[in-house]
Design a protein around this motif. Structure first.
Motif, PDB file in Angstrom:
ATOM      1  N   GLY A 101       0.787  -1.223   0.000  1.00 18.48           N
ATOM      2  CA  GLY A 101       0.000   0.000   0.000  1.00 18.48           C
ATOM      3  C   GLY A 101       0.815   1.267   0.000  1.00 18.48           C
ATOM      4  N   VAL A 102       2.107   1.179  -0.404  1.00 15.09           N
ATOM      5  CA  VAL A 102       2.948   2.372  -0.472  1.00 15.09           C
ATOM      6  C   VAL A 102       3.521   2.519  -1.877  1.00 15.09           C
ATOM      7  CG1 VAL A 102       3.536   2.322   1.975  1.00 15.09           C
ATOM      8  CG2 VAL A 102       4.999   1.127   0.343  1.00 15.09           C
ATOM      9  N   LEU A 103       4.048   3.687  -2.140  1.00 16.09           N
ATOM     10  CA  LEU A 103       4.512   4.030  -3.476  1.00 16.09           C
ATOM     11  C   LEU A 103       5.763   3.251  -3.860  1.00 16.09           C
ATOM     12  CD1 LEU A 103       3.921   6.081  -5.823  1.00 16.09           C
ATOM     13  CD2 LEU A 103       5.665   7.541  -4.767  1.00 16.09           C
ATOM     14  N   GLY A 104       5.799   2.768  -5.112  1.00 11.40           N
ATOM     15  CA  GLY A 104       6.955   2.023  -5.592  1.00 11.40           C
ATOM     16  C   GLY A 104       7.707   2.720  -6.702  1.00 11.40           C
ATOM     17  N   GLN A 105       7.482   4.006  -6.901  1.00 11.29           N
ATOM     18  CA  GLN A 105       8.120   4.741  -7.995  1.00 11.29           C
ATOM     19  C   GLN A 105       9.644   4.666  -7.871  1.00 11.29           C
ATOM     20  OE1 GLN A 105       9.873   7.775  -8.643  1.00 11.29           O
ATOM     21  NE2 GLN A 105       9.405   7.725 -10.819  1.00 11.29           N
ATOM     22  N   GLU A 106      10.350   4.671  -9.000  1.00 10.14           N
ATOM     23  CA  GLU A 106      11.783   4.343  -8.988  1.00 10.14           C
ATOM     24  C   GLU A 106      12.681   5.350  -8.289  1.00 10.14           C
ATOM     25  OE1 GLU A 106      13.991   4.362 -12.588  1.00 10.14           O
ATOM     26  OE2 GLU A 106      12.840   5.988 -13.458  1.00 10.14           O
ATOM     27  N   THR A 107      12.208   6.555  -8.040  1.00 11.51           N
ATOM     28  CA  THR A 107      13.052   7.539  -7.352  1.00 11.51           C
ATOM     29  C   THR A 107      12.396   8.087  -6.096  1.00 11.51           C
ATOM     30  OG1 THR A 107      12.169   9.394  -8.644  1.00 11.51           O
ATOM     31  CG2 THR A 107      14.118   8.273  -9.515  1.00 11.51           C
ATOM     32  N   VAL A 108      11.143   7.782  -5.863  1.00  7.04           N
ATOM     33  CA  VAL A 108      10.389   8.367  -4.755  1.00  7.04           C
ATOM     34  C   VAL A 108       9.811   7.255  -3.887  1.00  7.04           C
ATOM     35  CG1 VAL A 108       8.435   9.828  -4.101  1.00  7.04           C
ATOM     36  CG2 VAL A 108       9.795  10.406  -6.119  1.00  7.04           C
ATOM     37  N   GLY A 109      10.007   7.343  -2.581  1.00  3.20           N
ATOM     38  CA  GLY A 109       9.403   6.374  -1.691  1.00  3.20           C
ATOM     39  C   GLY A 109      10.138   5.048  -1.682  1.00  3.20           C
ATOM     40  N   ALA A 110       9.385   3.973  -1.390  1.00  4.05           N
ATOM     41  CA  ALA A 110       9.979   2.659  -1.200  1.00  4.05           C
ATOM     42  C   ALA A 110      10.729   2.174  -2.435  1.00  4.05           C
ATOM     43  CB  ALA A 110       8.890   1.656  -0.810  1.00  4.05           C
ATOM     44  N   GLY A 111      10.163   2.400  -3.614  1.00  8.81           N
ATOM     45  CA  GLY A 111      10.830   1.963  -4.839  1.00  8.81           C
ATOM     46  C   GLY A 111      12.170   2.643  -5.030  1.00  8.81           C
ATOM     47  N   GLY A 112      12.229   3.932  -4.727  1.00  8.92           N
ATOM     48  CA  GLY A 112      13.482   4.666  -4.859  1.00  8.92           C
ATOM     49  C   GLY A 112      14.536   4.179  -3.885  1.00  8.92           C
TER      50      GLY A 112
END
Length: 447
Positions: A101-112
């Motif tokens: 339930g959290v963000l996985g974007q490649e530079t922002v949040g958990a994904g980053g």
């Protein structure tokens, strides 16, 4: 001059080569070395470049290699645009985060964070090889997360590594165009971290034109950031945020849109670019035309989930113009190699620019560039709301660097748990478990 491109089999390399083709001045880049781990991708990109350069008598020569040391020897400039784990890794980063339930974007949040944890050890090794084999080379970093990676490399290379990004450039151009100003003649007051910055003013002849834009509802709603954030929020901020701040200001909506989407951005690019390289496996495929077709689709679908969350539909044609990172890279090389002074928004060490951060923290601000490198310009202090985000995210970056150096799983958990978009230590622990199970490149993390 010799330029080495790390990640030379990457899809956007022809943009860089296209910029070089337009430079005919003395001292231009005469040889480009493409380096990549994937020989098939190198071959595909080399074919595109050959068609690009056909008919240009002084087109830079191109060579390709899968040997890093060979690629670095003799380089005057090194352009870093690698993707550790490939698009398969990016798609996994998004999937694992969204399951929590959290963000996985490649530079922002958990994904980053996940991307940074597996990228920092690789770029640290590359920086050491550059220091050994090409100590006088300047490194231009476009590898994401760009600010974090630039800071990791700067610990070895100092100010000879400079990060670039096309987001602030594109934002400045859009705002200048709306205000009837030439981007080349305007002073753009922009400050923050990579993918976490604000345009606070646009001055022409000493006069700030931004208040005029903020007072005009029609104009504010006519461009990408205005549609994403809404005129009311932009006026409340008194600034135009980088588009990536949509993930922070409208996080619930963005996460919901990503979870409801047919596929994530990483999964889409994995399929799209996989198709491109598969097509290029046929020697009869028209290389340049095929690349241009795929590029147009890629640009049109950029940040589609955010636009869906904001209810603004497809991108306007005026917003499809690239921010021009390849032009920034060329201007940066020219300024250093020929002492052609330029003003560019870059990722560099803070020094004394932002008092809330230490001198070695990499920030994204306007810089004067000359033969001695990039020099950050003094800027007005950040407002408290921006201080909170900037210092929180910089703290996360420092924990990523510490985890990469120590191999500590606990420090990696801390990096996730401290991020403003990760809402629980328990979630942070599960994220570390999920990412280490998925990525062999994170096997160095120990309990």
């Amino acid at each position: 001059m010799r330029l080495t491109i790390l990640g030379g089999g990457g899809f956007r390399v022809p943009l860089v080569y296209g910029a070089l083709l337009g430079d005919h001045a003395e001292g231009r880049v005469g040889h480009v070395t493409l380096y990549d781990l994937d020989a098939g991708r190198l071959s595909a990109v080399a074919r595109v470049l050959a068609e690009q350069g056909a008919g240009t008598p002084d087109a830079p020569e191109v060579s390709a290699t899968t040997d890093l040391d060979e690629a670095l020897r003799g380089a005057d400039f090194v352009f870093s645009a690698i993707r550790v784990g490939g698009l398969e890794g990016r798609a996994a980063d998004e999937r694992i985060a969204l399951a929590e339930g959290v963000l996985g974007q490649e530079t922002v949040g958990a994904g980053g964070i996940a991307y940074g944890l597996r990228t920092v050890p690789v770029v640290t090794h590359i920086a050491r090889r550059i220091a050994e084999l090409a100590p006088d080379a300047w490194v231009i970093n476009f590898t994401n997360p760009a600010g974090l990676v630039t800071e990791a490399m700067s610990r070895i290379l100092g100010d000879r590594v400079i990060g670039i990004c096309d987001s602030p450039v594109g934002l400045g151009r859009r705002v200048a165009r709306l205000l009837g100003a030439s981007p080349e003649d305007a002073w753009i007051d922009y400050v923050g971290l990579n993918h976490l910055g604000w345009l606070r003013g646009l001055r022409v002849g000493g006069r700030d034109l931004l208040p005029r834009l903020l007072a005009d509802d029609r104009a504010l709603g006519s461009f990408e950031e205005g549609r994403l954030f809404g005129p009311e929020w932009l006026r409340t901020l008194g600034a135009i945020p980088n588009e990536y701040l949509h993930y922070y200001y409208f996080n619930r909506e963005a996460v919901r849109a990503y979870r409801e989407a047919e596929r994530t951005r990483g999964a889409y690019l994995r399929e799209q670019q996989g198709g491109f390289y598969a097509e290029m496996g046929n020697p009869d495929t028209p290389a340049l035309a095929t690349w241009r077709r795929v590029l147009a689709d890629r640009e049109a679908t950029y940040m589609a989930a955010n636009r869906e969350a904001a209810g603004v539909g497809e991108r306007d044609e005026d917003d499809l113009e690239s921010g021009g990172y390849e032009k920034v890279a060329l201007a940066l090389m020219r300024a250093i190699a020929r002492n052609e002074r330029a003003t560019l928004i870059l990722n560099v060490r803070n020094r004394t620019t932002l008092p809330v951060l230490d001198p070695d923290a990499v920030i994204e601000v306007p810089c004067f560039v000359d033969a001695a490198g990039a020099h950050p310009v003094s800027v007005a202090p950040l407002p408290y709301h921006a201080v909170g985000l900037v210092t929180a995210v910089k703290a996360v970056e420092r924990e990523v660097l510490a985890a990469a150096e120590s191999g500590s799983r606990g420090t990696a958990v801390k990096a996730f748990a401290l991020h403003p978009l990760v809402d629980s230590v328990s979630v942070a622990r599960r994220l570390v478990d999920g990412y280490t199970a998925e990525h062999a490149g994170l096997s160095y993390l120990r309990s």
